[in-house]
Scaffold this active site. Structure first.
Site, PDB file in Angstrom:
ATOM      1  N   HIS A  30       0.850  -1.206   0.000  1.00  0.00           N
ATOM      2  CA  HIS A  30       0.000   0.000   0.000  1.00  0.00           C
ATOM      3  C   HIS A  30       0.873   1.238   0.000  1.00  0.00           C
ATOM      4  O   HIS A  30       1.075   1.857   1.049  1.00  0.00           O
ATOM      5  CB  HIS A  30      -0.897  -0.020   1.238  1.00  0.00           C
ATOM      6  N   ILE A  36       1.789   4.795   1.466  1.00  0.00           N
ATOM      7  CA  ILE A  36       0.820   5.684   2.122  1.00  0.00           C
ATOM      8  C   ILE A  36       0.110   4.857   3.194  1.00  0.00           C
ATOM      9  O   ILE A  36      -0.326   3.740   2.919  1.00  0.00           O
ATOM     10  CB  ILE A  36      -0.226   6.210   1.115  1.00  0.00           C
ATOM     11  N   GLY A  39      -5.995   4.250   5.503  1.00  0.00           N
ATOM     12  CA  GLY A  39      -6.916   4.918   6.434  1.00  0.00           C
ATOM     13  C   GLY A  39      -7.393   4.000   7.535  1.00  0.00           C
ATOM     14  O   GLY A  39      -7.485   4.412   8.693  1.00  0.00           O
ATOM     15  N   VAL A  40      -7.662   2.731   7.204  1.00  0.00           N
ATOM     16  CA  VAL A  40      -8.161   1.815   8.243  1.00  0.00           C
ATOM     17  C   VAL A  40      -7.145   1.625   9.360  1.00  0.00           C
ATOM     18  O   VAL A  40      -7.520   1.370  10.506  1.00  0.00           O
ATOM     19  CB  VAL A  40      -8.555   0.419   7.699  1.00  0.00           C
ATOM     20  N   GLU A  44      -7.609   2.204  13.212  1.00  0.00           N
ATOM     21  CA  GLU A  44      -7.251   1.189  14.205  1.00  0.00           C
ATOM     22  C   GLU A  44      -6.454   1.818  15.356  1.00  0.00           C
ATOM     23  O   GLU A  44      -6.699   1.519  16.522  1.00  0.00           O
ATOM     24  CB  GLU A  44      -6.448   0.064  13.525  1.00  0.00           C
TER      25      GLU A  44
END
Lengths: 142, 100
Positions: A30, A36, A39-40, A44
């Site tokens: 990623h 980058i 977002g998850v 978290e």
């Protein structure tokens, strides 16, 4: 995922730090050649900080302010952890990308509760610039 | 003020409150609805608007922020419809906003 908790008011709010390094496994895919932080994973981090503030709040309700005294008070940490339920809803806006080398400053403020649910205001900053902000709804297990 | 005027006034006030509530429900929950599509007595949860417990928490936060009224855990019945919500808000703010 949190490296350090710098401020903690049990059951009220907390601030933590996450140092984002290139060694994080998620950077491998990623994205290749353009890492980058997903977002998850930021969510978290924020959820883990929230769980900590929550658990410490439950402990304080039981009159425990010092984690070292858990054993003396005959409280099973797993029993407290089991009261942290699910991440019921996530409403987060991402403002700017987080890349290796960034230091995420995570903030969470516990808000209003209704029944087992509680709203939590969260934000993540890098160099005083907001990278993600919004609110989570977490549930408590009985 | 005559009795008729007083009644008309309170009806007008109530209508305004219900509209404010509906607007808040639509905005806070991002519903794709018009004000007229929500009936005053229609159920908000289940068969009615189909809201869930997470929406209820959002509404409770909205009511607290916009009307300065707190809904407690054991008062879930106030979420039954727009009218029950309005009744509750009127009841809680009675005296503090009524100066006439």
């Amino acid at each position: 995922m949190i490296d350090k908790v710098t401020e903690l008011e049990p059951g009220v709010r907390g601030r933590g730090i996450k140092n984002v390094t290139i060694n994080e496994h998620f950077f491998q895919g990623h994205f290749p050649k353009e890492p980058i932080m997903p977002g998850v994973m930021i969510i978290e981090c924020l959820a883990q900080l929230t769980a900590l503030v929550y658990c410490c709040g439950i402990l304080q309700e039981k009159g425990i302010n010092d984690m070292g005294k858990l054993h003396d008070a005959h409280i099973d940490p797993e029993e407290i952890a089991a009261q942290v339920g699910y991440l019921a809803n996530v409403n987060i806006k991402f403002r700017s990308p987080v890349v290796p080398g960034d230091q995420l400053i995570l903030d969470c403020i516990l808000g209003k509760s209704l029944g087992l649910l509680r709203k939590v205001k969260v934000s993540a900053k890098v160099n005083n610039t907001i990278t993600a902000e919004g609110d989570l709804i977490v549930s408590r297990k009985e | 003020m005559s009795v008729k005027e007083a009644v008309l006034n309170s009806v007008k006030k109530r209508k305004k409150l219900n509209e404010r509530l509906k607007k808040m429900i639509i905005e806070r929950l991002n519903l794709d609805l018009e004000l007229v599509e929500i009936e005053d007595d229609a159920g908000l949860f289940g068969m009615g608007l189909g809201l869930d417990s997470i929406d209820a928490l959002d509404l409770a936060v909205g009511v607290a922020e916009e009307f300065d009224v707190t809904i407690e855990d054991d008062q879930m019945e106030v979420f039954r419809s727009v009218n029950t919500l309005a009744d509750f808000i009127e009841q809680q703010t009675e005296g503090s906003t009524d100066n006439d």
